[in-house]
Design an enzyme around this catalytic site. Structure first.
Site, PDB file in Angstrom:
ATOM      1  N   PHE A 117      87.526  26.528  79.789  1.00 16.00           N
ATOM      2  CA  PHE A 117      87.751  25.412  80.708  1.00 16.00           C
ATOM      3  C   PHE A 117      88.646  24.403  80.014  1.00 16.00           C
ATOM      4  CE2 PHE A 117      84.793  24.175  84.377  1.00 16.00           C
ATOM      5  CZ  PHE A 117      84.820  25.436  84.924  1.00 16.00           C
ATOM      6  N   GLU A 253      93.821  23.247  90.880  1.00 13.43           N
ATOM      7  CA  GLU A 253      95.091  23.175  90.167  1.00 13.43           C
ATOM      8  C   GLU A 253      95.787  24.536  90.158  1.00 13.43           C
ATOM      9  OE1 GLU A 253      92.875  21.140  87.753  1.00 13.43           O
ATOM     10  OE2 GLU A 253      94.058  19.322  87.823  1.00 13.43           O
ATOM     11  N   ARG A 396      84.889  12.772  82.719  1.00 16.80           N
ATOM     12  CA  ARG A 396      83.961  13.872  82.486  1.00 16.80           C
ATOM     13  C   ARG A 396      84.719  15.181  82.261  1.00 16.80           C
ATOM     14  NH1 ARG A 396      82.087  17.996  85.734  1.00 16.80           N
ATOM     15  NH2 ARG A 396      83.460  17.226  87.356  1.00 16.80           N
TER      16      ARG A 396
END
Lengths: 585, 80
Positions: A117, A253, A396
């Site tokens: 990630f 994205e 975050r």
């Protein structure tokens, strides 16, 4: 009013509330969970990504590297003691879930599958880490359902379809439970508890375009505010650049990663002006602000010129169908267009609330006491997105929100279990402690005429989007704050025609709007006050991070209305502090 | 009236996509359903959010013919 008594009342049945409830029920505490919708319809169900934990199943990893990434991702506003605690606790949190029945995806070796990630590194900012544990693309669903089943087995008491109206506390500030309303009958119920845990989730519904379920109206945050608790760091709200315009659903994205690009109303590929090199793949905040700027300056698309277009049709139908099937299904369903032929209307969409009810790493709600250090509020806890521990600081990382709810749901419950050993009896509830809840209920039973709730809500979310979204400066925020204050006054004159008792959703929606209004004021006030850019809070008039003045947490108080500040906890539990550095990726 | 209100609340889900699709349908399409279809709609709402999402976004077709018809109606009524 009918009364029920429990050791612990938990408000909210998402992953944070259910993890806490399970820990408590297994310790044989008497636990009540109040949820305004059926528990497995909580918003945790929508979390697709996964849970970060340094298991090192794919590549070498280490909780300390995870901690570094989280501190850096927070733009140094996260509290380093809480972050260390969370990253150390992560592997155990994942193994516990496995034990509860969450079907994690597997590697060929049989170990839990982990995926890469953004924002995650090895060796303190080195190469990409592979840290996120997932159950296919439905991790949140799997966690929520497993925790719910375990709670049923452990005999947690559920009040399904009950709406919490107001917290109950005595004059000394001891929290004693809450008044909730049975939505199916309209009857109020006093739930007396030695400890109360707020777990009501985030408040994406503040913004017209957002990715959140309709239930995310910040009910716990607003109840805390009205009970005299400040809200912390509310100016930090995570936006994604591309949501479906006017609806909010996220377009990943990946769509731009595959070669999609953005167009304004003149048909111009405007990202070339804002980011000549990265163009449409510039960082999220740059793309978000560029879209908002185009719209503000009159170069938007559509009848109201209020969005831009994401063009994918040049990629060819095969690529769109093969690589972006989820987006195609969603766009076809909601817009009745095929993105393989027609560009998608998009606008930045609000996604995650970093701020919330201030707590320490035990989940205890904490408030400053006069000029001294902060102290726990007796009897009150908060966990998950409604809380601000603060592990996310100003921004975050993906994969850290599910981790947050699991780790701090459990930690809060463990603290409560210790507390209950010393508190065997309920404290008396003074007669006047129920007055705020009763007044709130009576108010919506009394007034029939006045402005419509739906109309006011639409105005509020538009004001927040235009004045407290991704495009922020002094003037825009000041106008926004004035507009929210004026609208909040007008809510006093609103009325609902339906005064029936059974499933009166109009009354629930009116109370949700009251909650949104209070949290909106906290958000826009905090954003106006913070004159710097840090993480998700980006001010075009103060484009730099200013650690001299602003390396501190914001606290918004409702009554009297004022901003207050407190230091960031820079000292971790056992390791050395990560000092602020320029944040580059 | 209270029956519709109860269903309206059952259409509050954990995902925005479902809120929008089910919320629009319960306001505009539900009233036109036959009594048997109404009880099927009620049954549909008992499925988990992830299953409903797959069906309502057209990714997976339900096995029961009645549910297929209902899903088609909800998809057709999705406001643009």
């Amino acid at each position: 009013m009918e009364k029920r008594s429990f050791d612990t009342l938990i408000i909210g049945a998402g992953g944070g509330g259910l993890r806490a409830a399970l820990q408590l029920s297994q310790a044989e505490a008497r636990v009540a969970v109040v949820s305004k919708v059926f528990p497995t319809r909580s918003h945790t169900v929508a979390a697709q990504g996964g849970v970060n934990a340094a298991l090192a199943n794919v590549l070498p990893d280490n909780w300390h590297w995870h901690m570094f990434d989280t501190v850096k991702g927070s733009d140094y506003l996260g509290d380093q003691d809480a972050i260390e605690y969370m990253c150390r606790a992560a592997p155990r949190a994942v193994y516990e879930l496995e034990h509860f029945g969450v079907p994690f995806s597997r590697l060929d070796t049989g170990k839990i599958y982990q995926r890469a990630f953004g924002g995650q590194s090895r060796d303190f900012g080195g190469d990409q880490a592979v840290r996120t544990c997932a159950a296919a693309d439905r991790t949140g669903h799997a966690i929520l359902h497993s925790l719910y089943q375990q709670n049923i087995r452990a005999r947690t008491h559920f009040f399904d379809e009950y709406f919490a109206i107001e917290l109950v506390h005595d004059d000394a500030g001891y929290f004693l439970g809450a008044v909730a309303m049975d939505i199916s009958s309209g009857e109020p119920l006093l739930i007396e508890a030695k400890t109360t845990i707020l777990a009501t989730g985030g408040v994406g519904q503040l913004f017209r375009t957002n990715t959140n379920a309709l239930v995310n109206t910040g009910d716990g945050m607003a109840m805390a505010l009205r009970a005299g608790i400040p809200l912390q760091d509310m100016e930090f709200f995570q936006f994604h650049p591309t949501g479906v315009a006017g609806k909010g659903m996220l377009i990943t994205e990946g769509a731009r990663g595959e070669g999609g690009y953005l167009l304004n109303g003149d048909g111009e590929r405007f990202m070339e002006r804002y980011a000549p090199n990265a163009k449409d793949l510039a960082s999220r905040d740059v793309v978000s602000r560029a879209i908002a700027t185009e719209v503000r300056e009159g170069r938007g698309v559509g009848a109201n010129r209020d969005h831009v277009l994401l063009k994918l049709d040049h990629l060819g139908a095969d690529i769109v169908k093969k690589r972006l099937p989820g987006i195609r299904d969603m766009v076809k369903t909601f817009l009745h267009i095929d993105p393989a032929d027609t560009p998608i209307p998009v606008y930045p969409t609000a996604h995650y609330t970093m701020g919330g009810i201030p707590t320490n790493r035990h989940g205890q709600v904490v408030v400053p006491v006069q000029q001294g250090a902060e102290e726990p509020v007796p009897g009150l806890y908060a966990v998950g997105e409604c809380a601000c521990v603060s592990v996310h600081g100003a921004n975050r990382l993906g994969g850290n929100s599910l981790l947050d709810i699991l780790v701090f749901g459990r930690a809060a419950a463990n603290h409560v279990i210790e507390h209950l050993k010393h508190q065997r009896y309920h404290q008396p509830i003074p007669a006047d402690a129920l007055a705020p809840a009763l007044q709130r209920l009576a108010r919506w039973n009394r007034q029939a005429r006045g402005e419509s709730i739906a109309g006011l809500r639409a105005q509020l979310t538009k004001i927040m989007e235009d004045h407290c979204g991704v495009f922020r400066n002094e003037e825009v925020l000041q106008e926004g704050r004035n507009a929210v204050m004026a609208l909040r006054e007008r809510l006093q004159d609103a009325g609902i025609e339906d005064h029936s008792q059974v499933f009166n959703t109009a009354r629930i929606e009116a109370m949700e709007l009251e909650n949104l209004m209070d949290v909106a004021l906290a958000t826009v006030s905090s954003a106006l006050a913070r004159r710097e850019s840090r993480g998700a809070h980006s001010r075009i008039d103060y484009p730099e991070r200013d650690d001299q003045q602003w390396l501190k947490h914001s606290l918004f108080n409702l009554d009297p209305m004022k901003m207050d500040y407190k230091p960031v906890r820079m000292q971790p539990l056992t390791v050395e502090s990560f000092p602020p550095k320029k944040r580059t990726y | 009236m209270s029956e519709l209100a109860r269903l309206r609340w059952k259409c509050r889900r954990g995902m925005l996509e479902l809120d929008l699709l089910l919320g629009a349908f319960v306001e505009h399409g539900y009233q036109r359903l036959e009594p048997t279809q109404r009880s099927q709609f009620e049954r549909l709402l008992d499925y988990p959010d992830t299953v409903l999402l797959e069906w309502l976004l057209g990714r997976i077709q339900p096995t029961e013919r009645e549910i297929v018809q209902l899903v088609d109606k909800i998809r057709a009524s999705a406001a643009t």
